[in-house]
Motif scaffolding. Structure first.
Motif, PDB file in Angstrom:
ATOM      1  N   ASP A 428      51.206  61.632 -27.398  1.00  0.00           N
ATOM      2  CA  ASP A 428      50.537  60.795 -28.337  1.00  0.00           C
ATOM      3  C   ASP A 428      49.702  61.557 -29.274  1.00  0.00           C
ATOM      4  O   ASP A 428      49.725  61.538 -30.498  1.00  0.00           O
ATOM      5  N   ALA A 429      48.971  62.470 -28.545  1.00  0.00           N
ATOM      6  CA  ALA A 429      47.992  63.378 -29.302  1.00  0.00           C
ATOM      7  C   ALA A 429      48.661  64.516 -30.250  1.00  0.00           C
ATOM      8  O   ALA A 429      48.330  64.587 -31.254  1.00  0.00           O
ATOM      9  N   ILE A 430      49.835  64.880 -29.689  1.00  0.00           N
ATOM     10  CA  ILE A 430      50.609  65.916 -30.325  1.00  0.00           C
ATOM     11  C   ILE A 430      51.171  65.305 -31.594  1.00  0.00           C
ATOM     12  O   ILE A 430      51.309  65.761 -32.861  1.00  0.00           O
ATOM     13  N   SER A 431      51.665  64.078 -31.337  1.00  0.00           N
ATOM     14  CA  SER A 431      52.409  63.278 -32.498  1.00  0.00           C
ATOM     15  C   SER A 431      51.349  63.146 -33.649  1.00  0.00           C
ATOM     16  O   SER A 431      51.779  63.300 -34.785  1.00  0.00           O
ATOM     17  N   VAL A 432      49.879  62.622 -33.239  1.00  0.00           N
ATOM     18  CA  VAL A 432      49.093  62.464 -34.448  1.00  0.00           C
ATOM     19  C   VAL A 432      48.691  63.893 -34.920  1.00  0.00           C
ATOM     20  O   VAL A 432      48.487  64.053 -36.325  1.00  0.00           O
ATOM     21  N   ALA A 433      48.598  64.794 -34.162  1.00  0.00           N
ATOM     22  CA  ALA A 433      48.192  66.134 -34.578  1.00  0.00           C
ATOM     23  C   ALA A 433      49.110  66.558 -35.701  1.00  0.00           C
ATOM     24  O   ALA A 433      48.632  67.179 -36.750  1.00  0.00           O
ATOM     25  N   ARG A 434      50.416  66.596 -35.426  1.00  0.00           N
ATOM     26  CA  ARG A 434      51.460  67.051 -36.490  1.00  0.00           C
ATOM     27  C   ARG A 434      51.235  66.352 -37.909  1.00  0.00           C
ATOM     28  O   ARG A 434      51.858  66.821 -38.855  1.00  0.00           O
ATOM     29  N   GLN A 435      50.496  65.295 -37.892  1.00  0.00           N
ATOM     30  CA  GLN A 435      50.333  64.718 -39.259  1.00  0.00           C
ATOM     31  C   GLN A 435      48.886  64.980 -39.757  1.00  0.00           C
ATOM     32  O   GLN A 435      48.481  64.485 -40.982  1.00  0.00           O
ATOM     33  N   LEU A 436      48.208  65.787 -39.109  1.00  0.00           N
ATOM     34  CA  LEU A 436      46.951  66.052 -39.713  1.00  0.00           C
ATOM     35  C   LEU A 436      46.727  67.438 -40.607  1.00  0.00           C
ATOM     36  O   LEU A 436      47.721  68.238 -40.368  1.00  0.00           O
ATOM     37  N   GLU A 437      46.097  67.471 -41.737  1.00  0.00           N
ATOM     38  CA  GLU A 437      46.049  68.477 -42.517  1.00  0.00           C
ATOM     39  C   GLU A 437      44.801  69.456 -41.873  1.00  0.00           C
ATOM     40  O   GLU A 437      43.485  69.101 -42.295  1.00  0.00           O
ATOM     41  N   ALA A 438      44.789  70.633 -41.207  1.00  0.00           N
ATOM     42  CA  ALA A 438      44.081  71.304 -40.754  1.00  0.00           C
ATOM     43  C   ALA A 438      44.863  72.964 -40.436  1.00  0.00           C
ATOM     44  O   ALA A 438      45.940  72.777 -40.156  1.00  0.00           O
ATOM     45  N   GLY A 439      44.122  73.755 -40.016  1.00  0.00           N
ATOM     46  CA  GLY A 439      44.558  74.892 -39.768  1.00  0.00           C
ATOM     47  C   GLY A 439      44.688  75.149 -38.411  1.00  0.00           C
ATOM     48  O   GLY A 439      45.707  75.556 -37.999  1.00  0.00           O
ATOM     49  N   THR A 440      44.078  74.611 -37.441  1.00  0.00           N
ATOM     50  CA  THR A 440      44.232  74.499 -36.063  1.00  0.00           C
ATOM     51  C   THR A 440      43.877  72.831 -35.544  1.00  0.00           C
ATOM     52  O   THR A 440      42.980  72.433 -36.244  1.00  0.00           O
ATOM     53  N   THR A 441      44.821  72.170 -34.779  1.00  0.00           N
ATOM     54  CA  THR A 441      44.543  71.116 -33.929  1.00  0.00           C
ATOM     55  C   THR A 441      44.382  71.191 -32.745  1.00  0.00           C
ATOM     56  O   THR A 441      45.477  71.746 -32.193  1.00  0.00           O
ATOM     57  N   MET A 442      43.281  70.810 -31.831  1.00  0.00           N
ATOM     58  CA  MET A 442      43.163  70.892 -30.505  1.00  0.00           C
ATOM     59  C   MET A 442      43.643  69.788 -29.713  1.00  0.00           C
ATOM     60  O   MET A 442      43.330  68.655 -30.355  1.00  0.00           O
ATOM     61  N   ILE A 443      44.105  69.809 -28.734  1.00  0.00           N
ATOM     62  CA  ILE A 443      44.653  68.639 -27.931  1.00  0.00           C
ATOM     63  C   ILE A 443      43.527  68.691 -26.650  1.00  0.00           C
ATOM     64  O   ILE A 443      43.454  69.764 -25.753  1.00  0.00           O
ATOM     65  N   ASN A 444      42.859  67.452 -26.527  1.00  0.00           N
ATOM     66  CA  ASN A 444      41.957  67.254 -25.363  1.00  0.00           C
ATOM     67  C   ASN A 444      40.860  68.314 -25.422  1.00  0.00           C
ATOM     68  O   ASN A 444      40.266  68.404 -23.989  1.00  0.00           O
ATOM     69  N   THR A 445      40.536  68.888 -26.154  1.00  0.00           N
ATOM     70  CA  THR A 445      39.386  69.802 -26.261  1.00  0.00           C
ATOM     71  C   THR A 445      39.153  70.042 -27.946  1.00  0.00           C
ATOM     72  O   THR A 445      39.847  69.690 -28.716  1.00  0.00           O
ATOM     73  N   ALA A 446      37.989  70.843 -28.023  1.00  0.00           N
ATOM     74  CA  ALA A 446      37.614  71.150 -29.570  1.00  0.00           C
ATOM     75  C   ALA A 446      36.762  72.325 -29.623  1.00  0.00           C
ATOM     76  O   ALA A 446      36.179  72.640 -28.500  1.00  0.00           O
ATOM     77  N   ALA A 447      36.459  72.544 -30.718  1.00  0.00           N
ATOM     78  CA  ALA A 447      35.660  73.904 -31.402  1.00  0.00           C
ATOM     79  C   ALA A 447      36.095  75.231 -30.502  1.00  0.00           C
ATOM     80  O   ALA A 447      37.274  75.489 -30.144  1.00  0.00           O
ATOM     81  N   VAL A 448      35.115  75.910 -30.002  1.00  0.00           N
ATOM     82  CA  VAL A 448      35.216  77.169 -29.388  1.00  0.00           C
ATOM     83  C   VAL A 448      36.008  77.127 -28.282  1.00  0.00           C
ATOM     84  O   VAL A 448      36.718  77.942 -27.805  1.00  0.00           O
ATOM     85  N   GLN A 449      36.016  75.931 -27.391  1.00  0.00           N
ATOM     86  CA  GLN A 449      36.579  75.840 -26.151  1.00  0.00           C
ATOM     87  C   GLN A 449      38.245  75.988 -26.280  1.00  0.00           C
ATOM     88  O   GLN A 449      38.854  76.016 -25.335  1.00  0.00           O
ATOM     89  N   GLY A 450      38.797  75.602 -27.738  1.00  0.00           N
ATOM     90  CA  GLY A 450      40.104  75.546 -27.904  1.00  0.00           C
ATOM     91  C   GLY A 450      40.573  76.526 -28.799  1.00  0.00           C
ATOM     92  O   GLY A 450      41.737  76.700 -29.178  1.00  0.00           O
TER      93      GLY A 450
END
Ligand code: NAD
Length: 496
Positions: A428-450
């Motif tokens: 589900d997360a990857i499906s939403v991620a594909r529709q976001l306008e961003a340089g990087t999208t992380m799944i189940n983590t964020a910022a420097v952790q990803g």
């Protein structure tokens, strides 16, 4: 090279053509934990000195570009070892001038070295010329150095965001003039000098100051590439300054990164809750890719907020950067503190509820330094300034959403698009991620952790132009030069 640590006053000078250069005036860098303590002094570089540094880099470029790649890599590896040896002193100095806790300062060196190692390992293949024999003859594609790079870095990750530029620029055969931020100039300058000690004179030069020096670096005709990390507003001035001489540029700019929690996210996952709290408050929220607005599906919103507060109260311990219990230090400077405070007060006036988070370890220190207690802001409108602007500090709004279409719209209507994150069932997360306008999208983590330095990093829209990190982060310091040797020299459609 030794760096005095602890309470000694550090003095840095401009570094031009292999020499420390005295300046007529200096500026003091205060300690954000105790602003009456001066950590050190850095010079006010004059325009003439900035020109000298650029000319030194242009002079050194003539021979440096001919240096075999193996030698460049060998020098960089020696520099890496020297930084490793001096790591503890660098980390102390960085904590003192910046305010970030020791573990966080170590983290910055860790990321810097990881990237420098990667760049050394990959440089040879990334820069290897490609020769293609084809039906129309032969084509050689070479990755030529661009020339003199003006590298301008911000205060939040002064070492990482300087070495991210220095390593690939030099490995690719360019020379550089670095200008660190006046809000964190000392440790970055020391690291640049450590690196410079392994390279010929003029290959790395360091100047100091703010916009005045920046304007010279970004408009001087001898500079052929600008590598800038900083605010979007500053980048607009840089683009104008560079327009007269049409320079190549990589711009890593501001962000308003969203974290999106789908219905399938498990609010009882304590590790995930800890990860989002860290993604909001590491380095007191002063990271370009920190999650700056959190959207949670309405069906899990109330429970999410409750668990979030518990996780935040467990992880956030505000205190002395040198205390190993501290996870969040002061804000780097008074201007930033007041800006973040202003956004929180504005949200409050608009009717938002502001919840203080974490534990203050030392009340006296807290009152004396540029500290801000981290806050959670609830009940905002989706277009309130605290939601749409980059706070760059320890506060975060959490907002509910009703369906994916709505949250994707909210994400994409931002002028920014640096990173984002989506949390929930992976598919589900990857499906939403594909529709976001961003340089990087992380799944189940964020910022420097990803963050993964092996892959390109950068922003879309007003978050930037170009990419750093990855093989692209090396090739961005090259001109792609095509040499064509066609078999058929006469084009059939051109008349005799
Ligand atoms: P800033 O734009 O104020 O300053 C950045 C650098 O630009 C400093 O060295 C400054 O002295 C210099 N500068 C200022 N005016 C200039 C001019 N006219 N010409 C040339 N140089 C000039 O940014 P900051 O406050 O130091 O850093 C915070 C900003 O940086 C935030 O917006 C943050 O999101 C952004 N940032 C982005 C990334 C990324 O990778 N995208 C990483 C870290 C920080």
């Amino acid at each position: 090279m030794t760096i005095q640590a602890d309470q000694e006053t550090i003095i840095v000078e401009a570094f031009i053509n292999g020499q420390n250069v005295k300046s007529l005036s200096q500026e003091a860098k205060e300690n954000p934990t105790n602003p009456t303590e001066i950590v050190g002094y850095f010079p006010v570089t004059t325009k003439e000195q900035a020109v000298e540094a650029i000319e030194a880099a242009a002079g050194a470029f003539k021979t440096w570009k001919q240096t075999p790649i193996d030698e460049r890599i060998m020098m960089m590896r020696k520099a890496i070892e020297k930084i490793r040896t001096a790591e503890n002193e660098i980390v102390h100095l960085l904590s003192r001038e910046h305010g970030k806790p020791l573990y966080d300062a170590h983290g910055e060196i860790y990321v810097s070295l990881m990237w420098m190692e990667f760049a050394c390992n990959e440089a040879k293949s990334a820069l290897q010329e490609e020769i293609k024999e084809h039906e129309n003859g032969k084509t050689i594609l070479s990755y030529d150095p661009i020339g003199v790079v003006a590298a301008i870095s911000p205060w939040n990750y002064p070492i990482a965001l300087s070495t991210i530029k220095i390593a690939p620029a030099l490995l690719a055969g360019n020379t550089i003039v670095l200008k660190p931020s006046p809000y964190a100039p000392l440790a970055a300058a020391k690291v640049a000098e450590i690196i410079a000690s392994e390279f010929p004179a003029g290959v790395i030069n360091v100047v100091h100051g703010d916009a005045d020096v920046g304007v010279e670096l970004t408009s001087n005709p001898l500079v052929t590439k600008i590598a800038f990390t900083g605010g979007t507003a500053t980048a607009k001035h840089i683009i104008k300054a560079a327009s007269e001489t049409i320079k190549d540029m990589t711009l890593e700019l501001g962000g308003n990164d969203a974290a999106i929690f789908l219905e399938s996210f498990d609010v009882h996952d304590e590790r995930a809750m800890r990860r989002i709290v860290i993604s909001n408050f590491l380095t007191a929220g002063q990271i370009c890719m920190i999650a700056k607005r959190v959207y949670v599906h309405r069906s899990i919103y109330d429970e999410f907020v409750e668990k979030y507060i518990e996780a935040a109260n467990r992880w956030i311990r505000i205190g002395d950067p040198f205390d190993s219990n501290t996870t969040v230090g002061p804000v780097n400077n008074l201007k930033q503190k007041n800006y973040v405070l202003g956004l929180v007060e504005d949200a409050q006036k608009r009717g938002a509820k502001v919840i203080p988070l974490g534990q203050i370890l030392d009340q006296k220190l807290f009152e004396q330094g540029y500290y801000l207690q981290p806050t959670l802001v609830l009940g905002c409108d989706v277009h309130d300034p605290i939601v749409v602007e980059e706070q760059f500090g320890p506060t975060v709004p959490i907002l509910p959403f009703d369906d994916e279409e709505q949250v994707i719209h909210l994400h994409n209507e931002s002028i920014y698009g640096l990173t984002s994150s989506v949390w929930g069932k992976e598919e589900d997360a990857i499906s939403v991620a594909r529709q976001l306008e961003a340089g990087t999208t992380m799944i189940n983590t964020a910022a420097v952790q990803g963050l993964d330095v092996r892959f390109p990093f950068g922003g879309v829209k007003q978050s930037g132009i170009g990419r750093e990190y990855g093989v692209e982060g090396i090739r961005t310091y090259t001109e792609k030069h095509v040499i064509n040797v066609p078999k058929t020299l006469d084009l059939p459609y051109i008349p005799e």
